[in-house]
Enzyme design. Structure first.
Site, short mmCIF file in Angstrom:
data_model
loop_
_atom_site.label_atom_id
_atom_site.label_comp_id
_atom_site.label_asym_id
_atom_site.label_seq_id
_atom_site.Cartn_x
_atom_site.Cartn_y
_atom_site.Cartn_z
N ARG A 1 -0.17 13.32 20.40
CA ARG A 1 -0.11 11.86 20.33
C ARG A 1 -0.73 11.17 21.54
O ARG A 1 -0.64 9.94 21.66
CB ARG A 1 1.36 11.42 20.19
CG ARG A 1 2.02 11.87 18.90
CD ARG A 1 1.45 11.12 17.71
NE ARG A 1 2.10 11.50 16.46
CZ ARG A 1 1.96 10.81 15.34
NH1 ARG A 1 1.21 9.74 15.30
NH2 ARG A 1 2.56 11.22 14.24
N GLY B 1 15.40 0.87 -1.00
CA GLY B 1 14.82 1.84 -0.08
C GLY B 1 14.26 1.18 1.16
O GLY B 1 14.74 0.13 1.59
N CYS C 1 3.00 6.61 2.35
CA CYS C 1 2.06 5.81 1.54
C CYS C 1 0.57 6.09 1.69
O CYS C 1 -0.14 6.05 0.70
CB CYS C 1 2.33 4.33 1.79
SG CYS C 1 3.95 3.86 1.17
N GLU D 1 3.84 -5.44 -0.49
CA GLU D 1 4.48 -5.47 0.82
C GLU D 1 3.59 -4.77 1.85
O GLU D 1 3.07 -3.70 1.58
CB GLU D 1 5.85 -4.77 0.73
CG GLU D 1 6.66 -4.86 2.00
CD GLU D 1 6.65 -6.27 2.60
OE1 GLU D 1 7.12 -7.20 1.93
OE2 GLU D 1 6.15 -6.43 3.73
P1 NAD Z 1 12.16 4.52 -1.41
O1 NAD Z 1 12.08 5.81 -2.10
O2 NAD Z 1 12.71 4.44 -0.02
O3 NAD Z 1 13.04 3.50 -2.29
C1 NAD Z 1 12.93 3.34 -3.67
C2 NAD Z 1 14.33 3.16 -4.25
O4 NAD Z 1 14.21 2.80 -5.63
C3 NAD Z 1 15.18 4.43 -4.20
O5 NAD Z 1 16.38 4.17 -3.49
C4 NAD Z 1 15.46 4.74 -5.69
O6 NAD Z 1 16.75 5.28 -5.92
C5 NAD Z 1 15.32 3.37 -6.32
N1 NAD Z 1 15.05 3.38 -7.75
C6 NAD Z 1 14.14 4.14 -8.43
N2 NAD Z 1 14.17 3.82 -9.74
C7 NAD Z 1 15.11 2.85 -9.90
C8 NAD Z 1 15.59 2.12 -11.02
N3 NAD Z 1 15.07 2.30 -12.24
N4 NAD Z 1 16.56 1.21 -10.82
C9 NAD Z 1 17.09 1.00 -9.58
N5 NAD Z 1 16.66 1.66 -8.48
C10 NAD Z 1 15.68 2.57 -8.64
O7 NAD Z 1 10.70 3.89 -1.44
P2 NAD Z 1 10.07 2.82 -0.43
O8 NAD Z 1 9.54 3.50 0.77
O9 NAD Z 1 11.00 1.68 -0.28
O10 NAD Z 1 8.79 2.36 -1.27
C11 NAD Z 1 8.93 1.60 -2.43
C12 NAD Z 1 7.57 1.08 -2.85
O11 NAD Z 1 7.05 0.22 -1.83
C13 NAD Z 1 6.51 2.16 -3.05
O12 NAD Z 1 5.68 1.76 -4.11
C14 NAD Z 1 5.72 2.13 -1.76
O13 NAD Z 1 4.39 2.56 -1.94
C15 NAD Z 1 5.77 0.67 -1.39
N6 NAD Z 1 5.65 0.39 0.05
C16 NAD Z 1 6.34 1.15 0.95
C17 NAD Z 1 6.29 0.84 2.30
C18 NAD Z 1 7.03 1.66 3.33
O14 NAD Z 1 6.84 1.41 4.52
N7 NAD Z 1 7.87 2.60 2.97
C19 NAD Z 1 5.55 -0.28 2.73
C20 NAD Z 1 4.87 -1.04 1.78
C21 NAD Z 1 4.94 -0.70 0.44
C1 UGA Z 2 1.48 1.69 6.70
C2 UGA Z 2 0.68 0.40 6.87
O1 UGA Z 2 0.39 0.20 8.25
C3 UGA Z 2 1.43 -0.81 6.32
O2 UGA Z 2 0.58 -1.95 6.38
C4 UGA Z 2 1.81 -0.54 4.86
O3 UGA Z 2 2.60 -1.61 4.38
C5 UGA Z 2 2.60 0.75 4.77
O4 UGA Z 2 1.82 1.85 5.33
C6 UGA Z 2 2.88 1.18 3.35
O5 UGA Z 2 2.26 0.70 2.42
O6 UGA Z 2 3.74 2.04 3.26
P1 UGA Z 2 3.48 2.86 7.95
O7 UGA Z 2 3.05 4.03 7.15
O8 UGA Z 2 4.90 2.48 7.94
O9 UGA Z 2 2.66 1.57 7.48
O10 UGA Z 2 3.09 3.08 9.48
P2 UGA Z 2 1.70 3.00 10.30
O11 UGA Z 2 1.98 2.34 11.57
O12 UGA Z 2 0.61 2.46 9.50
O13 UGA Z 2 1.41 4.53 10.60
C7 UGA Z 2 1.06 5.45 9.59
C8 UGA Z 2 0.67 6.77 10.21
O14 UGA Z 2 -0.57 6.66 10.90
C9 UGA Z 2 1.67 7.29 11.23
O15 UGA Z 2 1.80 8.68 11.09
C10 UGA Z 2 1.05 6.93 12.56
O16 UGA Z 2 1.46 7.75 13.61
C11 UGA Z 2 -0.42 7.12 12.24
N1 UGA Z 2 -1.31 6.31 13.12
C12 UGA Z 2 -1.25 4.97 13.11
C13 UGA Z 2 -2.23 6.98 13.91
O17 UGA Z 2 -2.32 8.22 13.91
N2 UGA Z 2 -3.07 6.23 14.70
C14 UGA Z 2 -3.04 4.87 14.73
O18 UGA Z 2 -3.85 4.26 15.48
C15 UGA Z 2 -2.10 4.22 13.90
#
Ligand code: NAD
Ligand code: UGA
Length: 465
Positions: free
Chosen positions: A433, A10, A273, A158
């Site tokens: 915004r 993902g 998140c 991450e």
């Molecule tokens: P996502 O939904 O984009 O991706 C997760 C993937 O895992 C999906 O493609 C799903 O099909 C796959 N999956 C689920 N179960 C599985 C299994 N048993 N075997 C193989 N594949 C499987 O999610 P994401 O945004 O990448 O987030 C993943 C994790 O990372 C979450 O815990 C999230 O909180 C964390 N995280 C996300 C971000 C972000 O910016 N999106 C940043 C930091 C941390």
């Molecule tokens: C956020 C964190 O910034 C990452 O450190 C973390 O890894 C990630 O979540 C996660 O765990 O998923 P992300 O959600 O991708 O990252 O993007 P951000 O830049 O943090 O923005 C999040 C939301 O807050 C957006 O809707 C953005 O528009 C809003 N935002 C951000 C504000 O309204 N004001 C700001 O000053 C900053």
């Protein structure tokens, strides 16, 4: 040769594994997922997610030391190190519904690892999980694996942000690795550190115990979201006192104890998140009897909800207390610029709020697909009042009002004179915004609302519910 398997292709798994492959040409990286459509997109010309710089990295490594596959079992079997980046959404039913993290996907990945492993492995938690998840995963692995296979669990949360993921991965603020105490745990930490050593300076790699690493990730997101709710709370006060939120942010940012980041007032934070991780934190606090701590963090989400509904109320009350049958142009649907991700985007709540008052929406986003917007607004009766168009001028033509919901750069440079001429009058702009030049737009003739700015006299005398 070290072999890595990344489970979950993902927003985190795809870019993270691709950057490891880029920076460690001697390591073979296989990214696996149960979703066939996701894997085939990773193997195609059109990747499943839009992220600046990602395509270049994938093209450079794919077919060399980076592959995408649905053969989860084979690649688990072959790997020395397994990164688990599966989704951990909020539970939607059962115990802890609406708050606790749903670890179904994590558990099923762990069970697959247990079933398929015939050699010792390091399992790396990349997903964001409740503190002490590693303990539960250890139990699954040790109770289910073939005899003699040893696992070491590490927490390596991450911190990338969408829209800047590649930059964040190549040049991280820090890399956090939590492991078990004792020689085996220590050795596993060093092995994972050895991978990051290929490109991350040593002083940026922090090692901790497992629980600190797990909890640091939840705390990190909670602190970031809290800053946004703090500045958004101030934005409401600015509007009624004549203070300007951008001047306030600027003043605060010059205090080195506060710093400049995450001080942009907005229509509310979105993304997959922040809300989920705070709810998870709240649940953990409540489960441990820490009710005051739970209530403190809950308030961050309440202010965010308030900010979204405040925006909708502002639009409706300014336009003679009704938007029924009026065309409203929605510019931007993604939760932030430079991503096609719409998970928990404030645009969903704002659009639903306006549809609730019978508005006709014309939505334009440079990256979000029509299907995705329809899916996100799946409210059968209202969907007929939604059209999704492919440019901002079409969206704004004959509109009564414009709502800017994502800060895409192209919205800053539209020809607003042309936009104004093609709109119904009075023509309103609601900038969620703070990216537009209010003075310039006011001179053109727009009635402008911009979050946290002194109110236009049109709105000054209107009572906000
Ligand atoms: P996502 O939904 O984009 O991706 C997760 C993937 O895992 C999906 O493609 C799903 O099909 C796959 N999956 C689920 N179960 C599985 C299994 N048993 N075997 C193989 N594949 C499987 O999610 P994401 O945004 O990448 O987030 C993943 C994790 O990372 C979450 O815990 C999230 O909180 C964390 N995280 C996300 C971000 C972000 O910016 N999106 C940043 C930091 C941390
Ligand atoms: C956020 C964190 O910034 C990452 O450190 C973390 O890894 C990630 O979540 C996660 O765990 O998923 P992300 O959600 O991708 O990252 O993007 P951000 O830049 O943090 O923005 C999040 C939301 O807050 C957006 O809707 C953005 O528009 C809003 N935002 C951000 C504000 O309204 N004001 C700001 O000053 C900053």
């Amino acid at each position: 040769m070290v072999k890595i398997c990344g489970i979950g292709a993902g927003y985190v798994g795809g870019p993270t594994m691709a950057v490891i492959a880029l920076k460690c040409p001697s390591i073979e990286v296989a990214v696996v997922d149960i979703s066939h459509s996701r894997i085939s997109a990773w193997n195609s010309e059109k990747l499943p997610i839009y992220e600046p710089g990602l395509e270049e990295v994938v093209k450079q490594c794919r077919g060399k030391n980076l592959l995408f596959s649905t053969d989860v079992e084979k690649h688990i079997f072959e790997a020395d190190i397994i990164f688990v980046s599966v989704n951990t959404p909020t539970k939607s039913s059962g115990l802890g519904a609406g708050k606790a993290a749903d670890l179904t996907y994590w558990e099923s990945a762990a069970r697959m690892v247990a079933d398929m492993s015939k050699s010792d492995k390091i399992i790396v938690e990349k997903s964001t999980v409740p503190v002490r998840t590693a303990e539960a995963i250890e139990k699954i692995l040790t109770h289910n694996s073939s005899k003699g296979v040893k696992f070491q669990i590490l927490s390596n949360p991450e911190f990338l942000s969408e829209g800047t993921a590649i930059q964040d991965l190549i040049n991280p603020d820090r890399v956090l690795i939590g492991g078990r105490e004792g020689p085996e745990g220590h050795e596993a930490v060093l092995k994972l550190k050895g991978i990051y050593d290929h490109w991350v300076p040593e002083d940026k790699i922090i090692t901790t115990n497992l629980w600190s690493a797990e909890l640091s990730k939840l705390a990190d997101n909670a602190f970031l979201a809290q800053r946004i709710s703090s500045i958004n709370a101030m934005s409401a006060l600015c509007e009624v006192t004549g203070a300007e939120i951008s001047q306030l942010s600027d003043a605060l940012s010059k205090n080195t104890k506060i710093g400049p980041k995450f001080l942009n007032a907005s229509v509310g934070f979105g993304g997959s998140c922040f809300q989920k991780d705070i709810l998870n934190l709240v649940y953990i606090c409540e489960s441990n009897g820490l009710i005051e701590v739970a209530n403190y963090w809950k308030q961050v989400i309440k202010v965010n909800d308030y900010q979204k509904s405040r925006f909708v109320n502002r639009v409706v009350s300014s336009m003679f207390n009704t938007v029924s049958g009026k065309k409203i142009a929605v510019l931007g649907f993604a939760f932030k610029k430079d991503t096609s991700d719409t998970r928990k985007t404030p645009a969903i709540d704002v659009c639903k709020g306006l549809l609730g008052d019978n508005a006709c929406l014309s939505i334009y986003d440079p990256r979000v697909s029509k299907d995705q917007i329809h899916k996100d607004l799946s409210m059968d009766s209202e969907v007929k009042h939604v059209s999704i168009v492919s440019d901002a001028y079409e969206a704004t033509k004959d509109a009564h009002g414009i709502c800017i919901l994502t800060e895409w750069d192209e919205f800053k440079t539209l020809d607003y004179q042309r936009v104004f001429e093609n709109m119904q009058k009075p023509a309103f702009v609601f900038d969620g915004r703070n990216i537009l030049n209010v003075d310039k737009l006011t001179k053109i003739g727009f009635i402008v609302y911009s979050i946290g700015r002194p109110l236009h006299q049109w709105m000054n005398n209107i009572h906000q519910p």
